[in-house]
Write a protein that holds these residues in place. Sequence first.
Motif, PDB file in Angstrom:
ATOM      1  N   TRP A   1       0.813  -1.228   0.000  1.00  0.00           N
ATOM      2  CA  TRP A   1       0.000   0.000   0.000  1.00  0.00           C
ATOM      3  C   TRP A   1       0.842   1.272   0.000  1.00  0.00           C
TER       4      TRP A   1
ATOM      5  N   ALA B   1      -7.707   1.382  10.195  1.00  0.00           N
ATOM      6  CA  ALA B   1      -8.420   0.562   9.210  1.00  0.00           C
ATOM      7  C   ALA B   1      -9.913   0.773   9.359  1.00  0.00           C
ATOM      8  N   TYR B   2     -10.578   0.934   8.237  1.00  0.00           N
ATOM      9  CA  TYR B   2     -12.042   0.890   8.161  1.00  0.00           C
ATOM     10  C   TYR B   2     -12.380  -0.354   7.365  1.00  0.00           C
ATOM     11  N   VAL B   3     -13.314  -1.165   7.859  1.00  0.00           N
ATOM     12  CA  VAL B   3     -13.704  -2.392   7.166  1.00  0.00           C
ATOM     13  C   VAL B   3     -15.230  -2.436   7.095  1.00  0.00           C
TER      14      VAL B   3
ATOM     15  N   VAL C   1      -6.731   2.979   5.697  1.00  0.00           N
ATOM     16  CA  VAL C   1      -7.091   2.034   4.635  1.00  0.00           C
ATOM     17  C   VAL C   1      -8.571   1.726   4.763  1.00  0.00           C
TER      18      VAL C   1
ATOM     19  N   ALA D   1     -11.335  -0.823   3.509  1.00  0.00           N
ATOM     20  CA  ALA D   1     -11.592  -2.124   2.894  1.00  0.00           C
ATOM     21  C   ALA D   1     -13.098  -2.330   2.813  1.00  0.00           C
TER      22      ALA D   1
ATOM     23  N   VAL E   1      -5.518  -7.039   6.623  1.00  0.00           N
ATOM     24  CA  VAL E   1      -5.846  -5.631   6.891  1.00  0.00           C
ATOM     25  C   VAL E   1      -5.723  -5.348   8.383  1.00  0.00           C
ATOM     26  N   TYR E   2      -6.319  -6.219   9.197  1.00  0.00           N
ATOM     27  CA  TYR E   2      -6.184  -6.057  10.645  1.00  0.00           C
ATOM     28  C   TYR E   2      -4.718  -6.142  11.073  1.00  0.00           C
TER      29      TYR E   2
ATOM     30  N   ALA F   1      -2.807  -2.899  10.483  1.00  0.00           N
ATOM     31  CA  ALA F   1      -3.333  -1.678  11.105  1.00  0.00           C
ATOM     32  C   ALA F   1      -2.962  -1.582  12.580  1.00  0.00           C
TER      33      ALA F   1
ATOM     34  N   LEU G   1      -8.954   0.180  14.587  1.00  0.00           N
ATOM     35  CA  LEU G   1     -10.100   0.169  13.676  1.00  0.00           C
ATOM     36  C   LEU G   1     -10.934   1.415  13.930  1.00  0.00           C
TER      37      LEU G   1
END
Length: 378
Positions: free
Chosen positions: A198, A208-210, A235, A237, A271-272, A275, A278
């Motif tokens: 990235w 991180a946003y998921v 990021v 996702a 992703v987690y 990061a 969250l």
Amino acid sequence: MTAPIRLAIVRQKYNPHGGAERFVARALDALASRGALDVTLLARQWQQGDSGWHSETINPRYSGRLGRDRGFAHAVQKRLKDFDLVQSHERIPGATIFRAGDGVHAVWLEQLSRVQGLPARLIRFFSPYHSYVCLAETEMFRHPALRTVICNSRLVRDEIADRFAVPDHKLELIYNGVDTDAFHPDLASHRKAMRDQWRVPQDAPLLAYVGSGFARKGVATALAAIVPYRDVHLVIAGADKHARRYQKQAQELGIAARVRFLGGVADVKPVYGAADALILPTLYDPFPNVCVEAFASGLPVFTSPMCGAAEWISEGVNGWTNDALDIEGYRSAVGAWLARRDEWPALRQAARKTAEPYTLARMAGELEALYARLLAQT
């Protein structure tokens, strides 16, 4: 030998990767493996998962989403007598069990009105579809066949009790379970590779946003929250048909170089792992799986009081809560988090400990006990 319980699971569109579906699959796969249940999925559309359940397609002809929902509900109601228990994830009067994974529709509409202009609010107010959903919801909660409502947060449990006068003995609080082996702080092993991919500096604070549904789950607030902090990256996702609108927002805020829009991600574990926390400033979310997974992965969580995960947050210990539209509140929380960087290992440890009790086995056991109790009462 005791015959297995005939259980029907009702979900219009069953995707084994969806949040509600994962809740069902995690518990029922465990139960089915014990021979305790004979599970049949009733759905309009479904994707084959790894489970050994029976699946039946119920998809009467329809026109529009109102006709779709109403027709599916009527078709399911004709099948109710064929099962010992019916657990519906749709608002269908006559089911034995309702899992309120989507919360209360009227509450969601109230929260949505906070970010809509007058024309959109008027369209929604006079919408036959929303009127139908609210009416079906009311009829379902008042139907004599309803014996239990599975709530995945106290937030939803209290909303249902207050708005529909459902007695406490019918409201069962069962939090979402998580695979604490799959979602674990050891996912940090992905950190270097994902950040290199990235182009995020290895030492940069990364949020991180998921999730999909960017408007509901607060991508606009998440973007605005990092503006004052030039070293913080984000990021995102998840897929959203209006993703370009948020990409434009990032450009206008001058943070586009610090934001990565990943689109839909099949495996969120890396992703987690990459990061440091969250962020999910959601308008309304009964209890998103992403928060359980993030906690289990050792990530503190920034979210709103209208998210069920807020019930697990000890302010400043494993996360922070602010209203979904309180940009300054999120900026202040992010600033407090950054100021305590030397304490991040303790924050991560506290996050992990938050999720550790909520295993898949615990959730399956609570569901199995519920089913057994309901059958014993017949």
